[in-house]
Design a protein around this motif. Structure first.
Motif, PDB file in Angstrom:
ATOM      1  N   GLY A 159       4.141   7.036  -3.403  1.00  0.00           N
ATOM      2  CA  GLY A 159       4.928   6.606  -4.805  1.00  0.00           C
ATOM      3  C   GLY A 159       5.804   5.882  -4.904  1.00  0.00           C
ATOM      4  O   GLY A 159       6.438   5.618  -5.964  1.00  0.00           O
TER       5      GLY A 159
ATOM      6  N   ASN B 158       7.378   1.854  -3.190  1.00  0.00           N
ATOM      7  CA  ASN B 158       7.376   0.621  -2.059  1.00  0.00           C
ATOM      8  C   ASN B 158       8.383   0.838  -1.113  1.00  0.00           C
ATOM      9  O   ASN B 158       9.481   0.647  -1.302  1.00  0.00           O
ATOM     10  CB  ASN B 158       7.722  -0.842  -2.899  1.00  0.00           C
ATOM     11  CG  ASN B 158       7.375  -1.719  -2.105  1.00  0.00           C
ATOM     12  OD1 ASN B 158       7.603  -1.775  -0.805  1.00  0.00           O
ATOM     13  ND2 ASN B 158       6.802  -2.840  -2.441  1.00  0.00           N
TER      14      ASN B 158
ATOM     15  N   GLY C 297       0.728  -1.192  -0.002  1.00  0.00           N
ATOM     16  CA  GLY C 297       0.195  -0.128   0.018  1.00  0.00           C
ATOM     17  C   GLY C 297       0.732   1.268   0.161  1.00  0.00           C
ATOM     18  O   GLY C 297       0.255   2.468  -0.424  1.00  0.00           O
ATOM     19  N   SER C 298       2.198   1.192   0.373  1.00  0.00           N
ATOM     20  CA  SER C 298       2.908   2.553   0.408  1.00  0.00           C
ATOM     21  C   SER C 298       3.158   2.994  -0.757  1.00  0.00           C
ATOM     22  O   SER C 298       3.351   4.377  -0.932  1.00  0.00           O
ATOM     23  CB  SER C 298       4.124   2.122   1.190  1.00  0.00           C
ATOM     24  OG  SER C 298       4.814   1.186   0.468  1.00  0.00           O
ATOM     25  N   SER C 299       3.352   2.380  -1.982  1.00  0.00           N
ATOM     26  CA  SER C 299       3.128   2.874  -3.303  1.00  0.00           C
ATOM     27  C   SER C 299       2.436   3.971  -3.663  1.00  0.00           C
ATOM     28  O   SER C 299       2.505   4.813  -4.271  1.00  0.00           O
ATOM     29  CB  SER C 299       3.642   1.874  -4.336  1.00  0.00           C
ATOM     30  OG  SER C 299       2.585   1.196  -4.253  1.00  0.00           O
ATOM     31  N   SER C 300       1.180   3.460  -3.165  1.00  0.00           N
ATOM     32  CA  SER C 300      -0.033   4.447  -3.671  1.00  0.00           C
ATOM     33  C   SER C 300       0.045   5.765  -2.754  1.00  0.00           C
ATOM     34  O   SER C 300      -0.611   6.690  -3.111  1.00  0.00           O
ATOM     35  CB  SER C 300      -1.284   3.760  -3.544  1.00  0.00           C
ATOM     36  OG  SER C 300      -1.773   3.131  -2.130  1.00  0.00           O
ATOM     37  N   VAL C 301       0.440   5.715  -1.576  1.00  0.00           N
ATOM     38  CA  VAL C 301       0.558   6.931  -0.714  1.00  0.00           C
ATOM     39  C   VAL C 301       1.804   7.878  -1.017  1.00  0.00           C
ATOM     40  O   VAL C 301       1.765   8.959  -0.986  1.00  0.00           O
ATOM     41  CB  VAL C 301       0.574   6.483   0.816  1.00  0.00           C
ATOM     42  CG1 VAL C 301       0.580   7.615   1.707  1.00  0.00           C
ATOM     43  CG2 VAL C 301      -0.944   5.583   1.108  1.00  0.00           C
TER      44      VAL C 301
END
Length: 268
Positions: free
Chosen positions: A73, A75, A67-71
């Motif tokens: 930008g 991983n 989920g961190s990539s969507s928050v």
């Protein structure tokens, strides 16, 4: 022995630093020492605490990997784990076996990773289950019952002279103390109880299966995986399966380790 341990630790740390944290054998030795130290210093006192801790860290692990990539930008977990800025024995590293038979991309990270938490968190659960195995069906109630029976038996066999002198009270207290200790020793006798380590052995097998599954999915997807996503369901699930087979689901869920501990932090 503390001096020997300190000297060995400093020696390994020096070798790891000289190797630029790139020698997986030295790194994993240090990481193993850290994980063992965590298990010695921190203990879980109840199964509810173990389940809550495992579930919470599973969600944490999944967010930072998936989920961190969507928050942010990117991983974050994989960036930190494979970054040259963060080196040292905070992870286990293993050579990627495919590089032995295939041309190696020098720009790729040369190791497979396993976080310390992926060993320590299930390890805390396994330690608690091992304690549950050693206590088996006994426990504080059984110890108290044994002490009470010995106390009453001493009064029953005492003579009038023992009553008049007050000796019966001392003898009864001594008998109760001995009975209590014998009951406790039986709980922790490895020959009598540890041969039936159903919770520990089966959950350890589930941990190995979950870890193998995580590495297998990582291999086929070529994407980093949150190991706790597989380890937590496997280990907690196996503990519940064993408890169901032994008709001990309620006992497992309500289990609390009441053993006195002075040497490490206990999480309730």
């Amino acid at each position: 022995w503390d001096g020997v341990g300190l000297g060995l630790g400093l020696w390994l740390a020096t070798l790891d630093n000289i190797a630029g944290h790139a020698d997986f054998t030295i790194n994993n030795l240090l990481a193993s020492c850290i994980a063992i130290d965590v298990l010695q210093l921190v203990g879980l006192q109840s199964f509810k605490a173990a389940a809550a801790l495992s579930a919470g860290l599973l969600l944490y692990d999944v967010f930072w990997v998936f989920g961190s990539s969507s928050v942010f930008g990117d991983n974050v977990m994989m960036t930190v784990a494979t970054s040259d800025s963060f080196t040292g024995p905070f992870r286990f590293i293993f050579p990627r076996w495919e590089t032995l038979v295939l041309p190696f991309d020098s720009s790729a990270f040369p190791f497979s990773l396993l976080g310390l938490g992926d060993v320590a968190v299930p390890g805390l659960l396994l330690c608690l289950l091992l304690k549950l195995d050693t206590q088996k069906d006994s426990g504080l109630d059984a110890r108290a019952a044994a002490a009470g029976e010995a106390f009453a038996a001493e009064f029953a066999r005492a003579s009038d002279e023992d009553y008049e002198s007050g000796r019966v009270s001392i003898d009864a207290a001594d008998a109760a103390d001995i009975a209590y200790n014998i009951s406790y020793d039986k709980e922790t006798d490895p020959e009598e109880y540890l041969q039936y380590r159903e919770y520990f052995i089966n959950t350890l097998g589930a941990y190995i299966a979950g870890l193998s599954l995580a590495f297998g999915i990582n291999y086929f997807t070529h994407a980093g995986q949150p190991a706790l996503l597989y380890l937590v369901p496997c280990t907690l699930g196996m503990a519940f399966v064993v408890s169901f087979q032994r008709s001990e689901v309620i006992r497992l869920f309500t289990y609390v380790d009441r053993t006195k501990r002075d040497s490490y932090v206990s999480l309730k």
